[in-house]
Design a protein around this motif. Structure first.
Motif, PDB file in Angstrom:
ATOM      1  N   LYS A 108      -5.193  -8.964  -0.234  1.00  0.00           N
ATOM      2  CA  LYS A 108      -6.267  -8.921  -1.385  1.00  0.00           C
ATOM      3  C   LYS A 108      -5.650  -7.554  -1.846  1.00  0.00           C
ATOM      4  O   LYS A 108      -4.740  -6.927  -1.394  1.00  0.00           O
ATOM      5  N   GLU A 128      -7.771  -8.632 -15.101  1.00  0.00           N
ATOM      6  CA  GLU A 128      -7.276  -7.725 -13.464  1.00  0.00           C
ATOM      7  C   GLU A 128      -7.900  -9.159 -12.381  1.00  0.00           C
ATOM      8  O   GLU A 128      -7.494 -10.057 -11.605  1.00  0.00           O
ATOM      9  N   TYR A 183      -1.899  -3.620  -7.006  1.00  0.00           N
ATOM     10  CA  TYR A 183      -1.983  -2.928  -5.734  1.00  0.00           C
ATOM     11  C   TYR A 183      -2.291  -3.765  -4.739  1.00  0.00           C
ATOM     12  O   TYR A 183      -2.854  -3.402  -4.979  1.00  0.00           O
ATOM     13  N   ASP A 235      -6.326  -4.663  -5.447  1.00  0.00           N
ATOM     14  CA  ASP A 235      -7.387  -3.907  -6.168  1.00  0.00           C
ATOM     15  C   ASP A 235      -6.726  -3.371  -7.578  1.00  0.00           C
ATOM     16  O   ASP A 235      -7.058  -4.019  -8.136  1.00  0.00           O
ATOM     17  N   LYS A 236      -5.676  -2.651  -7.352  1.00  0.00           N
ATOM     18  CA  LYS A 236      -5.549  -2.503  -8.716  1.00  0.00           C
ATOM     19  C   LYS A 236      -4.703  -2.952  -9.341  1.00  0.00           C
ATOM     20  O   LYS A 236      -3.842  -3.226  -8.432  1.00  0.00           O
ATOM     21  N   ARG A 276      -5.996 -10.528  -9.498  1.00  0.00           N
ATOM     22  CA  ARG A 276      -6.374 -10.442  -7.795  1.00  0.00           C
ATOM     23  C   ARG A 276      -6.833 -12.189  -6.983  1.00  0.00           C
ATOM     24  O   ARG A 276      -6.841 -12.205  -5.946  1.00  0.00           O
ATOM     25  N   VAL A 311      -3.940  -4.292  -1.259  1.00  0.00           N
ATOM     26  CA  VAL A 311      -5.524  -3.669   0.112  1.00  0.00           C
ATOM     27  C   VAL A 311      -5.188  -3.731   1.247  1.00  0.00           C
ATOM     28  O   VAL A 311      -5.139  -3.389   2.499  1.00  0.00           O
ATOM     29  N   GLU A 312      -4.595  -4.968   0.975  1.00  0.00           N
ATOM     30  CA  GLU A 312      -4.271  -5.578   3.010  1.00  0.00           C
ATOM     31  C   GLU A 312      -3.236  -6.952   2.527  1.00  0.00           C
ATOM     32  O   GLU A 312      -3.336  -7.140   1.577  1.00  0.00           O
ATOM     33  N   ALA A 365      -1.286   3.451  -5.207  1.00  0.00           N
ATOM     34  CA  ALA A 365      -2.349   2.532  -6.089  1.00  0.00           C
ATOM     35  C   ALA A 365      -2.602   4.039  -6.871  1.00  0.00           C
ATOM     36  O   ALA A 365      -3.440   4.189  -7.754  1.00  0.00           O
ATOM     37  N   LYS A 378       0.719  -1.453  -0.015  1.00  0.00           N
ATOM     38  CA  LYS A 378       0.312   0.162   0.111  1.00  0.00           C
ATOM     39  C   LYS A 378       0.874   1.044  -0.076  1.00  0.00           C
ATOM     40  O   LYS A 378       0.287   2.023  -0.677  1.00  0.00           O
TER      41      LYS A 378
END
Length: 351
Positions: free
Chosen positions: A247, A233, A272, A249-250, A237, A274-275, A347, A201
Motif C-alpha cells: 500500500k 497518483e 512512499y 500513500d504519498k 497506488r 505505508v504497508e 514521506a 517507510k
C-alpha cells in the motif's frame, strides 16, 4: 551524497527540432519541402525499422551508429505510396521528415546509395545514436506507427487519408462522427504509463519487481498503464497494490520519458509505502523484493545493468546479486535518484 550528472532529460526526450506545428497544414510550405530542389532530409523506415549508418570503427553489433538521413531525390519514388510525417525544423531551418517505405518495396538502390547503411530494428539500435537523433527517431517511429494503425476510421470503417503532413487522419465519410468536433480518433495517440520507485517507510529500501521473461536477477520499478479517469497518483497506488500488495500513500512526480514502442509516455514517480508486506497475487510479476540502498548503490557503482533484448544467457551464479535496467530507461534514473539522495527519503522529508 549527491548524484553525479543528474539529468531529468531522459533518452528519447532531448528533441532539438522545432516542431513547427503551424506549418503542418501550410500547403506552400509542404510543397517547398517535397521537391528535388529542397534541402529537407528524410529518415527512411521499413517495417518501422530506421535506416542506420555504421561509421568506421563501429560494427553492426557494437559501437556508435548514425541515422541514415537522405535527400528527397533518394526517396521520391515512395512519397506518394509511403507514409510521410514532418518532424520539424533543425536550428539551421532544414526540414526533417520520416518516410515509411511501402511494404514489399525494393529498397536495394536506396540502401546502396548510402555508404555502410542498413535498416535495423530500432530497439536496440536507436540506443547507439546520439540523444538528439534518438529523440527524432522516437517521434518518427511513434508517428509512423500511429498512421499505420489508423488506416481505417475507427468510427465508421472508411479508409482515412493523411493530412497536416502526417499529423491528422481524415475520414472521407461526411456523416462520420469523427468529422464533427475534435475527435481523438483523428489525431496521434499517446498511451500514458506510470512507473514508480516505491520507498519503504523508513526510507532505507526501495521496492523492485521482476517478470518471469527477464534475465536472472534483473529487477525494475513497478509500472502500469493509467486507466480512464484515473490520476497519476491513483494509478501508482493501484498498480503497487495489484502487483505487490504493498500500500502506497504519498506519490511525487519526478520526470517523464517517451517510449516509442509503440507510443507510451512513461511518467516517473517516487512513491512512499505505508504497508510493506509483499504478495504477487496477480501473476504480472514473478517476484517483488525490497532492496537496501547499499544493494542498489553497489549495482549502480559497478554498472550492473542489463537490457533484456540483448542479454546473452549466463549462469545465474556468474551474475551480480542485483541487475538494474540500462541507463537509457527511466526506471534506472528513478532508482538512481533515490539511491543518491536526490528525492525525499521518506514521506515526511529527507533523513
Amino acid at each position: 551524497m549527491s548524484e553525479p550528472d543528474l539529468d531529468r532529460i531522459h533518452f528519447f526526450s532531448d528533441l532539438r527540432l522545432d516542431r513547427a506545428a503551424t506549418s503542418r497544414a501550410d500547403k506552400p510550405f509542404i510543397a517547398s519541402q517535397l521537391n528535388p530542389s529542397s534541402n529537407a532530409r528524410f529518415v527512411p523506415f521499413q517495417k518501422l525499422n530506421p535506416l542506420f549508418v555504421t561509421p568506421s570503427g563501429s560494427t553492426k553489433k557494437s559501437g556508435p551508429l548514425e541515422v541514415g538521413y537522405v535527400s528527397y531525390s533518394q526517396v521520391s519514388e515512395w512519397v506518394d505510396e509511403g507514409t510521410l510525417v514532418f518532424l520539424g525544423l533543425r536550428a539551421d531551418g532544414v526540414g526533417i521528415w520520416a518516410i515509411g517505405v511501402k511494404e514489399g518495396a525494393n529498397v536495394d538502390a536506396l540502401v546502396g546509395s548510402v555508404e555502410r547503411a542498413e535498416f535495423m530494428e530500432m530497439r536496440p539500435a536507436a540506443f547507439r545514436v546520439n540523444p538528439q537523433d534518438a529523440a527524432s527517431l522516437s517521434l518518427a517511429r511513434a508517428m509512423l506507427d500511429w498512421n499505420k494503425r489508423y488506416v481505417f476510421c475507427s468510427m465508421c470503417g472508411e479508409k482515412t487519408a493523411s493530412e497536416h503532413a502526417g499529423w491528422k487522419r481524415v475520414c472521407p465519410n461526411a456523416d462520420c462522427g469523427s468529422n464533427k468536433g475534435v475527435q481523438n480518433v483523428s489525431y496521434p495517440r499517446t498511451d500514458s504509463v506510470v512507473i514508480a520507485c516505491i520507498v519503504s517507510k523508513d526510507g532505507t529500501r526501495c521496492l523492485l519487481g521482476r517478470q518471469k521473461s527477464w534475465p536472472p536477477r534483473m529487477y525494475s520499478c513497478i509500472a502500469g498503464f493509467i486507466e480512464p479517469s484515473e490520476t497519476l497518483e491513483a494509478a501508482v497506488r493501484r498498480e503497487a497494490l495489484e502487483e505487490t500488495s504493498v500500500k502506497v500513500d504519498k506519490v511525487m512526480y519526478h520526470s517523464s520519458q517517451p517510449w516509442p514502442f509503440p507510443s507510451q509516455l512513461m511518467m516517473g514517480c517516487i512513491a512512499y509505502a505505508v504497508e510493506e508486506n509483499i504478495a504477487t497475487a496477480d501473476q504480472e510479476l514473478e517476484e517483488a523484493k525490497w532492496f537496501t540502498k547499499e544493494q542498489v548503490l553497489e549495482a549502480l557503482n559497478h554498472d550492473s545493468t542489463i537490457d533484456p533484448r540483448s542479454f546473452e544467457p549466463q549462469s545465474p551464479e556468474s551474475l551480480p546479486p542485483l541487475m538494474l535496467p540500462p541507463k537509457y530507461a527511466i526506471a534506472h534514473m528513478l532508482v538512481r535518484a533515490w539511491a543518491y539522495g536526490n528525492v525525499e527519503a521518506t514521506a515526511t522529508g529527507k533523513l
